[in-house]
Design an enzyme around this catalytic site. Structure first.
Site, PDB file in Angstrom:
ATOM      1  N   TYR A 137      -5.240  73.935  42.670  1.00 37.96           N
ATOM      2  CA  TYR A 137      -5.586  72.978  41.608  1.00 37.96           C
ATOM      3  C   TYR A 137      -4.588  71.817  41.575  1.00 37.96           C
ATOM      4  CZ  TYR A 137      -9.248  76.071  39.781  1.00 37.96           C
ATOM      5  OH  TYR A 137     -10.375  76.832  39.629  1.00 37.96           O
TER       6      TYR A 137
ATOM      7  N   ASN B  21     -17.241  83.205  43.413  1.00 38.59           N
ATOM      8  CA  ASN B  21     -18.322  82.587  44.194  1.00 38.59           C
ATOM      9  C   ASN B  21     -18.860  83.513  45.292  1.00 38.59           C
ATOM     10  OD1 ASN B  21     -18.035  79.966  42.834  1.00 38.59           O
ATOM     11  ND2 ASN B  21     -16.079  79.871  43.896  1.00 38.59           N
TER      12      ASN B  21
HETATM   13  N1  LIG Z   1     -13.857  79.451  40.832  1.00 39.48           N
HETATM   14  C1  LIG Z   1     -14.248  78.229  41.098  1.00 39.48           C
HETATM   15  O1  LIG Z   1     -14.713  77.911  42.206  1.00 39.48           O
HETATM   16  C2  LIG Z   1     -14.163  77.189  40.028  1.00 39.48           C
HETATM   17  C3  LIG Z   1     -14.775  75.929  40.184  1.00 39.48           C
HETATM   18  C4  LIG Z   1     -14.669  75.007  39.148  1.00 39.48           C
HETATM   19  C5  LIG Z   1     -13.954  75.336  37.980  1.00 39.48           C
HETATM   20  N2  LIG Z   1     -13.356  76.557  37.868  1.00 39.48           N
HETATM   21  C6  LIG Z   1     -12.604  76.938  36.637  1.00 39.48           C
HETATM   22  O2  LIG Z   1     -13.440  76.705  35.509  1.00 39.48           O
HETATM   23  C7  LIG Z   1     -12.756  75.880  34.575  1.00 39.48           C
HETATM   24  C8  LIG Z   1     -13.748  75.091  33.781  1.00 39.48           C
HETATM   25  O3  LIG Z   1     -14.497  74.209  34.639  1.00 39.48           O
HETATM   26  P1  LIG Z   1     -14.936  72.789  34.101  1.00 39.48           P
HETATM   27  O4  LIG Z   1     -13.709  71.989  33.788  1.00 39.48           O
HETATM   28  O5  LIG Z   1     -15.915  72.215  35.035  1.00 39.48           O
HETATM   29  O6  LIG Z   1     -15.610  73.255  32.706  1.00 39.48           O
HETATM   30  P2  LIG Z   1     -16.553  72.531  31.658  1.00 39.48           P
HETATM   31  O7  LIG Z   1     -16.062  73.031  30.317  1.00 39.48           O
HETATM   32  O8  LIG Z   1     -17.971  72.749  32.026  1.00 39.48           O
HETATM   33  O9  LIG Z   1     -16.267  70.974  31.797  1.00 39.48           O
HETATM   34  C9  LIG Z   1     -15.091  70.396  31.291  1.00 39.48           C
HETATM   35  C10 LIG Z   1     -15.287  68.908  31.339  1.00 39.48           C
HETATM   36  O10 LIG Z   1     -16.296  68.570  30.402  1.00 39.48           O
HETATM   37  C11 LIG Z   1     -15.784  67.636  29.475  1.00 39.48           C
HETATM   38  N3  LIG Z   1     -16.295  67.991  28.133  1.00 39.48           N
HETATM   39  C12 LIG Z   1     -16.013  69.056  27.398  1.00 39.48           C
HETATM   40  N4  LIG Z   1     -16.651  69.031  26.206  1.00 39.48           N
HETATM   41  C13 LIG Z   1     -17.335  67.900  26.220  1.00 39.48           C
HETATM   42  C14 LIG Z   1     -18.177  67.303  25.267  1.00 39.48           C
HETATM   43  N5  LIG Z   1     -18.444  67.881  24.057  1.00 39.48           N
HETATM   44  N6  LIG Z   1     -18.758  66.129  25.600  1.00 39.48           N
HETATM   45  C15 LIG Z   1     -18.498  65.551  26.802  1.00 39.48           C
HETATM   46  N7  LIG Z   1     -17.677  66.080  27.735  1.00 39.48           N
HETATM   47  C16 LIG Z   1     -17.111  67.237  27.445  1.00 39.48           C
HETATM   48  C17 LIG Z   1     -14.283  67.795  29.515  1.00 39.48           C
HETATM   49  O11 LIG Z   1     -13.642  66.602  29.146  1.00 39.48           O
HETATM   50  P3  LIG Z   1     -12.486  66.602  27.992  1.00 39.48           P
HETATM   51  O12 LIG Z   1     -11.292  67.247  28.587  1.00 39.48           O
HETATM   52  O13 LIG Z   1     -12.279  65.177  27.680  1.00 39.48           O
HETATM   53  O14 LIG Z   1     -13.042  67.397  26.833  1.00 39.48           O
HETATM   54  C18 LIG Z   1     -14.032  68.152  30.956  1.00 39.48           C
HETATM   55  O15 LIG Z   1     -13.919  66.999  31.763  1.00 39.48           O
HETATM   56  C19 LIG Z   1     -11.779  75.073  35.432  1.00 39.48           C
HETATM   57  O16 LIG Z   1     -10.668  74.583  34.708  1.00 39.48           O
HETATM   58  C20 LIG Z   1     -11.342  76.117  36.432  1.00 39.48           C
HETATM   59  O17 LIG Z   1     -10.343  76.945  35.847  1.00 39.48           O
HETATM   60  C21 LIG Z   1     -13.456  77.486  38.857  1.00 39.48           C
END
Ligand SMILES: NC(=O)c1ccc[n+]([C@@H]2O[C@H](COP(=O)([O-])OP(=O)(O)OC[C@H]3O[C@@H](n4cnc5c(N)ncnc54)[C@H](OP(=O)(O)O)[C@@H]3O)[C@@H](O)[C@H]2O)c1
Length: 287
Positions: A43, A149
């Site tokens: 990350y 995954n």
């Molecule tokens: N295992 C894997 O392959 C894999 C892949 C991807 C991710 N992950 C893990 O999953 C975690 C979460 O993934 P993700 O960050 O994609 O999760 P997510 O919660 O689906 O998306 C977060 C994003 O959405 C925005 N967001 C949140 N609430 C919002 C709202 N009400 N309106 C508009 N935008 C909003 C956030 O911006 P703000 O910060 O401004 O709220 C942030 O940029 C990652 O941190 C990581 O730990 C794992």
């Protein structure tokens, strides 16, 4: 072992915070009962674990109140990895053990609670992985192991050699695959609670102009109005309704957004509400 809602730190490097701001965010998560933090070695281009560790070093007693999850197995092309010519996977015992040692030192901790193989690797030798996991468990460096995954058959292969506790997969109304491809059936059968990444589709669920995203958002808002909850809270409640008892991983830097996720633990959608969201996602009634 993990908190129901997990805080993901994939995006932490882009938050451009001071160590004190990172520490404040960690404390606020803990105060909300979000005590598990999801990392990966890669990350932030191999920087986020150290950013987190730097903040943790300001208040080391917090370590006892949290669970640290991290991953290994992807080799990125990055300044920190000059010998990597091409992005690839490495699930050799040597790489897994070395990656954990790097993670421990970056996170400034003596143990990782849960280690995941980040992606399925066609060159993975399950016996080698099991041997690496045994060494790490015996040395007290890692408490439990899982994958991310992985298809059910990939999970089954490794599970035949070593004990796995989770498969971390993508799921939200714009990505329904694990509901129907056996992933969550397997999780329920094995009582291995899945972890769910991008529960809000990386924000697209709440911001995309695509027709299906709009339809889903309408349903989330309509149902949210019945429960006095936001669309985001209903999106988390939709995942929490699954009988495999998943742990959604929030990705937001905003504490209000993490509060919205936690609020979902106080809501239970009824079967028709749940199905309304599924129907909005697929664009048709269930058969
Ligand atoms: N295992 C894997 O392959 C894999 C892949 C991807 C991710 N992950 C893990 O999953 C975690 C979460 O993934 P993700 O960050 O994609 O999760 P997510 O919660 O689906 O998306 C977060 C994003 O959405 C925005 N967001 C949140 N609430 C919002 C709202 N009400 N309106 C508009 N935008 C909003 C956030 O911006 P703000 O910060 O401004 O709220 C942030 O940029 C990652 O941190 C990581 O730990 C794992």
């Amino acid at each position: 072992m993990l908190s129901t809602i997990v805080a993901g730190v994939w995006r932490m490097a882009s938050w451009n915070w001071t160590p004190q701001e990172r520490l404040r965010w960690i404390e606020q998560c803990l105060d909300l009962g979000v005590s598990s933090f999801d990392h990966a070695d890669i990350y932030g281009g191999y920087t986020v674990e150290a950013l987190f560790g730097e903040a943790l070093a300001l208040a080391p007693t917090l370590r006892a109140r949290m669970q640290l999850v991290t991953k290994c197995g992807i080799q990125l092309r990055a300044d920190a990895r000059p010998s990597t010519r091409v992005k690839h996977y490495d699930t050799s015992a040597q790489h897994i053990v070395r990656s954990v040692d790097n993670s421990l030192s970056a996170l400034r901790t003596d143990h990782i609670d849960l280690l995941l193989l980040h992606r399925p690797d066609a060159l993975m030798n399950a016996d080698d992985v099991a041997e690496a996991f045994d060494r790490l468990r015996t040395a007290g460096k890692v408490g439990a192991f899982g994958v991310s995954n992985h298809t059910p058959s990939q999970y089954e292969l490794l599970q035949s050699r070593t004990h796995l506790v989770t498969n971390q997969v993508e799921c939200h109304p714009l990505h329904l695959a694990p509901l129907f491809d056996g992933t969550f059936d397997q999780a329920q059968r094995l009582r291995a609670r899945p972890m769910i990444w991008s529960p809000l589709a990386g924000g697209a669920l709440l911001t995309s102009d695509a027709e299906n995203a709009r339809r889903i958002r309408d349903a989330l808002e309509r149902i949210g109005a019945q429960h006095g909850a936001s669309a985001a809270t209903v999106a988390f409640a939709w995942l929490l309704r699954l009988p495999s008892r998943p742990h959604p991983i929030t990705g937001s830097r905003r504490i209000e957004a993490i509060q919205e996720a936690v609020a979902a633990t106080r809501i239970t959608l009824d079967v028709q509400e749940w199905t309304e969201i599924l129907t909005a996602a697929t664009g048709r009634d269930v058969p």
